[in-house]
Write a protein that holds these residues in place. Structure first.
Motif, PDB file in Angstrom:
ATOM      1  N   ARG A  58     -45.548 -22.034  53.324  1.00 28.69           N
ATOM      2  CA  ARG A  58     -44.220 -22.146  52.721  1.00 28.69           C
ATOM      3  C   ARG A  58     -43.604 -20.755  52.701  1.00 28.69           C
ATOM      4  NH1 ARG A  58     -41.644 -21.416  47.905  1.00 28.69           N
ATOM      5  NH2 ARG A  58     -40.162 -23.017  47.286  1.00 28.69           N
ATOM      6  N   PHE A  59     -42.365 -20.653  53.190  1.00 24.14           N
ATOM      7  CA  PHE A  59     -41.655 -19.391  53.259  1.00 24.14           C
ATOM      8  C   PHE A  59     -40.325 -19.549  52.548  1.00 24.14           C
ATOM      9  CE2 PHE A  59     -44.297 -19.947  56.944  1.00 24.14           C
ATOM     10  CZ  PHE A  59     -44.979 -18.753  57.024  1.00 24.14           C
ATOM     11  N   GLU A  60     -39.996 -18.614  51.683  1.00 22.16           N
ATOM     12  CA  GLU A  60     -38.713 -18.661  50.989  1.00 22.16           C
ATOM     13  C   GLU A  60     -38.069 -17.279  51.012  1.00 22.16           C
ATOM     14  OE1 GLU A  60     -36.720 -19.942  46.733  1.00 22.16           O
ATOM     15  OE2 GLU A  60     -38.757 -20.576  47.201  1.00 22.16           O
ATOM     16  N   GLY A  61     -36.863 -17.203  51.577  1.00 25.36           N
ATOM     17  CA  GLY A  61     -36.129 -15.942  51.608  1.00 25.36           C
ATOM     18  C   GLY A  61     -36.810 -14.849  52.404  1.00 25.36           C
ATOM     19  N   VAL A  62     -37.448 -15.213  53.515  1.00 25.51           N
ATOM     20  CA  VAL A  62     -38.201 -14.253  54.321  1.00 25.51           C
ATOM     21  C   VAL A  62     -37.432 -13.925  55.598  1.00 25.51           C
ATOM     22  CG1 VAL A  62     -40.368 -13.868  55.581  1.00 25.51           C
ATOM     23  CG2 VAL A  62     -40.383 -15.145  53.438  1.00 25.51           C
ATOM     24  N   MET A  63     -37.412 -12.647  55.961  1.00 21.28           N
ATOM     25  CA  MET A  63     -36.836 -12.202  57.229  1.00 21.28           C
ATOM     26  C   MET A  63     -37.975 -12.084  58.237  1.00 21.28           C
ATOM     27  SD  MET A  63     -34.524 -10.987  59.305  1.00 21.28           S
ATOM     28  CE  MET A  63     -33.072 -10.480  58.420  1.00 21.28           C
ATOM     29  N   MET A  64     -37.885 -12.853  59.337  1.00 18.32           N
ATOM     30  CA  MET A  64     -38.852 -12.765  60.430  1.00 18.32           C
ATOM     31  C   MET A  64     -38.072 -12.308  61.645  1.00 18.32           C
ATOM     32  SD  MET A  64     -41.010 -16.242  59.950  1.00 18.32           S
ATOM     33  CE  MET A  64     -41.023 -16.997  58.328  1.00 18.32           C
ATOM     34  N   ALA A  65     -38.265 -11.072  62.067  1.00 23.41           N
ATOM     35  CA  ALA A  65     -37.439 -10.523  63.145  1.00 23.41           C
ATOM     36  C   ALA A  65     -38.234  -9.599  64.059  1.00 23.41           C
ATOM     37  CB  ALA A  65     -36.265  -9.745  62.548  1.00 23.41           C
ATOM     38  N   ASN A  66     -37.810  -9.572  65.316  1.00 20.07           N
ATOM     39  CA  ASN A  66     -38.340  -8.640  66.313  1.00 20.07           C
ATOM     40  C   ASN A  66     -39.846  -8.758  66.526  1.00 20.07           C
ATOM     41  OD1 ASN A  66     -35.742  -7.440  66.784  1.00 20.07           O
ATOM     42  ND2 ASN A  66     -35.989  -6.454  64.801  1.00 20.07           N
ATOM     43  N   ASN A  67     -40.408  -9.939  66.324  1.00 18.64           N
ATOM     44  CA  ASN A  67     -41.818 -10.160  66.642  1.00 18.64           C
ATOM     45  C   ASN A  67     -41.935 -10.472  68.137  1.00 18.64           C
ATOM     46  OD1 ASN A  67     -43.155  -9.991  63.961  1.00 18.64           O
ATOM     47  ND2 ASN A  67     -41.639 -11.566  63.500  1.00 18.64           N
ATOM     48  N   SER A  68     -43.007 -10.029  68.783  1.00 24.48           N
ATOM     49  CA  SER A  68     -43.167 -10.207  70.225  1.00 24.48           C
ATOM     50  C   SER A  68     -43.324 -11.673  70.618  1.00 24.48           C
ATOM     51  CB  SER A  68     -44.375  -9.428  70.732  1.00 24.48           C
ATOM     52  OG  SER A  68     -44.174  -8.057  70.551  1.00 24.48           O
ATOM     53  N   GLY A  69     -43.956 -12.464  69.757  1.00 22.15           N
ATOM     54  CA  GLY A  69     -44.171 -13.875  70.051  1.00 22.15           C
ATOM     55  C   GLY A  69     -43.115 -14.741  69.406  1.00 22.15           C
ATOM     56  N   ASN A  70     -43.528 -15.905  68.916  1.00 19.90           N
ATOM     57  CA  ASN A  70     -42.627 -16.817  68.215  1.00 19.90           C
ATOM     58  C   ASN A  70     -42.395 -16.330  66.790  1.00 19.90           C
ATOM     59  OD1 ASN A  70     -42.624 -18.865  70.377  1.00 19.90           O
ATOM     60  ND2 ASN A  70     -44.776 -19.066  69.831  1.00 19.90           N
ATOM     61  N   GLY A  71     -41.253 -16.695  66.223  1.00 17.48           N
ATOM     62  CA  GLY A  71     -41.029 -16.378  64.819  1.00 17.48           C
ATOM     63  C   GLY A  71     -42.068 -17.095  63.960  1.00 17.48           C
ATOM     64  N   VAL A  72     -42.177 -18.405  64.164  1.00 16.97           N
ATOM     65  CA  VAL A  72     -43.161 -19.248  63.464  1.00 16.97           C
ATOM     66  C   VAL A  72     -43.762 -20.209  64.483  1.00 16.97           C
ATOM     67  CG1 VAL A  72     -43.519 -20.964  61.656  1.00 16.97           C
ATOM     68  CG2 VAL A  72     -41.801 -19.200  61.337  1.00 16.97           C
ATOM     69  N   HIS A  78     -42.894 -24.968  55.953  1.00 16.14           N
ATOM     70  CA  HIS A  78     -41.584 -25.222  55.357  1.00 16.14           C
ATOM     71  C   HIS A  78     -40.890 -23.887  55.154  1.00 16.14           C
ATOM     72  CE1 HIS A  78     -42.712 -29.400  54.541  1.00 16.14           C
ATOM     73  NE2 HIS A  78     -43.899 -28.884  54.318  1.00 16.14           N
ATOM     74  N   LEU A  79     -39.670 -23.770  55.653  1.00 16.46           N
ATOM     75  CA  LEU A  79     -38.869 -22.556  55.509  1.00 16.46           C
ATOM     76  C   LEU A  79     -37.631 -22.869  54.687  1.00 16.46           C
ATOM     77  CD1 LEU A  79     -40.545 -22.178  58.230  1.00 16.46           C
ATOM     78  CD2 LEU A  79     -38.797 -20.518  58.810  1.00 16.46           C
ATOM     79  N   TYR A  80     -37.367 -22.043  53.669  1.00 18.18           N
ATOM     80  CA  TYR A  80     -36.215 -22.206  52.789  1.00 18.18           C
ATOM     81  C   TYR A  80     -35.454 -20.886  52.731  1.00 18.18           C
ATOM     82  CZ  TYR A  80     -39.097 -26.116  51.244  1.00 18.18           C
ATOM     83  OH  TYR A  80     -39.880 -27.247  51.220  1.00 18.18           O
ATOM     84  N   GLY A  81     -34.221 -20.879  53.183  1.00 16.61           N
ATOM     85  CA  GLY A  81     -33.384 -19.685  53.102  1.00 16.61           C
ATOM     86  C   GLY A  81     -33.928 -18.502  53.875  1.00 16.61           C
ATOM     87  N   CYS A  82     -34.608 -18.759  54.984  1.00 16.65           N
ATOM     88  CA  CYS A  82     -35.199 -17.694  55.797  1.00 16.65           C
ATOM     89  C   CYS A  82     -34.296 -17.355  56.975  1.00 16.65           C
ATOM     90  CB  CYS A  82     -36.561 -18.139  56.336  1.00 16.65           C
ATOM     91  SG  CYS A  82     -37.788 -18.414  55.062  1.00 16.65           S
ATOM     92  N   THR A  83     -34.498 -16.177  57.530  1.00 15.48           N
ATOM     93  CA  THR A  83     -33.829 -15.773  58.761  1.00 15.48           C
ATOM     94  C   THR A  83     -34.900 -15.489  59.798  1.00 15.48           C
ATOM     95  OG1 THR A  83     -31.997 -14.790  57.546  1.00 15.48           O
ATOM     96  CG2 THR A  83     -32.302 -14.075  59.825  1.00 15.48           C
ATOM     97  N   VAL A  84     -34.794 -16.154  60.948  1.00 15.48           N
ATOM     98  CA  VAL A  84     -35.707 -15.923  62.070  1.00 15.48           C
ATOM     99  C   VAL A  84     -34.826 -15.479  63.239  1.00 15.48           C
ATOM    100  CG1 VAL A  84     -37.435 -16.934  63.597  1.00 15.48           C
ATOM    101  CG2 VAL A  84     -37.265 -17.723  61.220  1.00 15.48           C
ATOM    102  N   GLN A  85     -35.022 -14.241  63.689  1.00 18.58           N
ATOM    103  CA  GLN A  85     -34.151 -13.732  64.752  1.00 18.58           C
ATOM    104  C   GLN A  85     -34.875 -12.772  65.675  1.00 18.58           C
ATOM    105  OE1 GLN A  85     -31.068 -11.874  62.399  1.00 18.58           O
ATOM    106  NE2 GLN A  85     -31.980  -9.859  62.643  1.00 18.58           N
ATOM    107  N   ALA A  86     -34.364 -12.668  66.876  1.00 18.97           N
ATOM    108  CA  ALA A  86     -34.820 -11.709  67.882  1.00 18.97           C
ATOM    109  C   ALA A  86     -36.318 -11.814  68.174  1.00 18.97           C
ATOM    110  CB  ALA A  86     -34.451 -10.277  67.473  1.00 18.97           C
ATOM    111  N   SER A  87     -36.822 -13.049  68.228  1.00 17.92           N
ATOM    112  CA  SER A  87     -38.221 -13.281  68.589  1.00 17.92           C
ATOM    113  C   SER A  87     -38.385 -13.108  70.094  1.00 17.92           C
ATOM    114  CB  SER A  87     -38.652 -14.694  68.195  1.00 17.92           C
ATOM    115  OG  SER A  87     -38.516 -14.888  66.806  1.00 17.92           O
TER     116      SER A  87
END
Length: 105
Positions: A66-80, A89-98
């Motif tokens: 469970r992820f809430e309000g997490v920034m997942m960015a610039n990872n070499s692979g997939n965001g999740v 489950h992701l709530y209010g997260c940002t996943v970008q530039a994967s």
């Protein structure tokens, strides 16, 4: 916010449970977080950024994240990445530039 920089990331397996609150895992040599074999992972706030694998990899029957309000960015692979009967489950997260998909199920 505490920041963790190393080649080792957070890993939870079996009946383990892990909670990260307002923390960051940045610039690791692999995925930021891995949960498998029935583990429970909760991440609230903070960031999982610039890791050399997925932001988070969740796999195995009974494993949940469970992820809430997490920034997942610039990872070499997939965001999740979610596989093998796991759930995330992701709530209010940002996943970008994967490097690959933002979310892979």
């Amino acid at each position: 916010s505490p920041e963790h920089r190393s080649l080792i990331s957070l890993r939870a397996c079996g009946r383990a449970a892990a909670l990260l609150k307002h923390s960051s895992i940045v610039s690791n040599g692999s995925c930021a977080c891995v949960a498998h074999a029935g583990a429970r992972l909760e991440v609230e706030g903070g960031s999982l950024m610039a890791n050399k694998g997925d932001g988070t990899w969740v796999t195995g029957s009974g494993t949940a994240a469970r992820f809430e309000g997490v920034m997942m960015a610039n990872n070499s692979g997939n965001g999740v990445s979610v596989a093998e009967s796991a759930s995330a489950h992701l709530y209010g997260c940002t996943v970008q530039a994967s490097g690959r998909a933002g979310a892979k199920v």
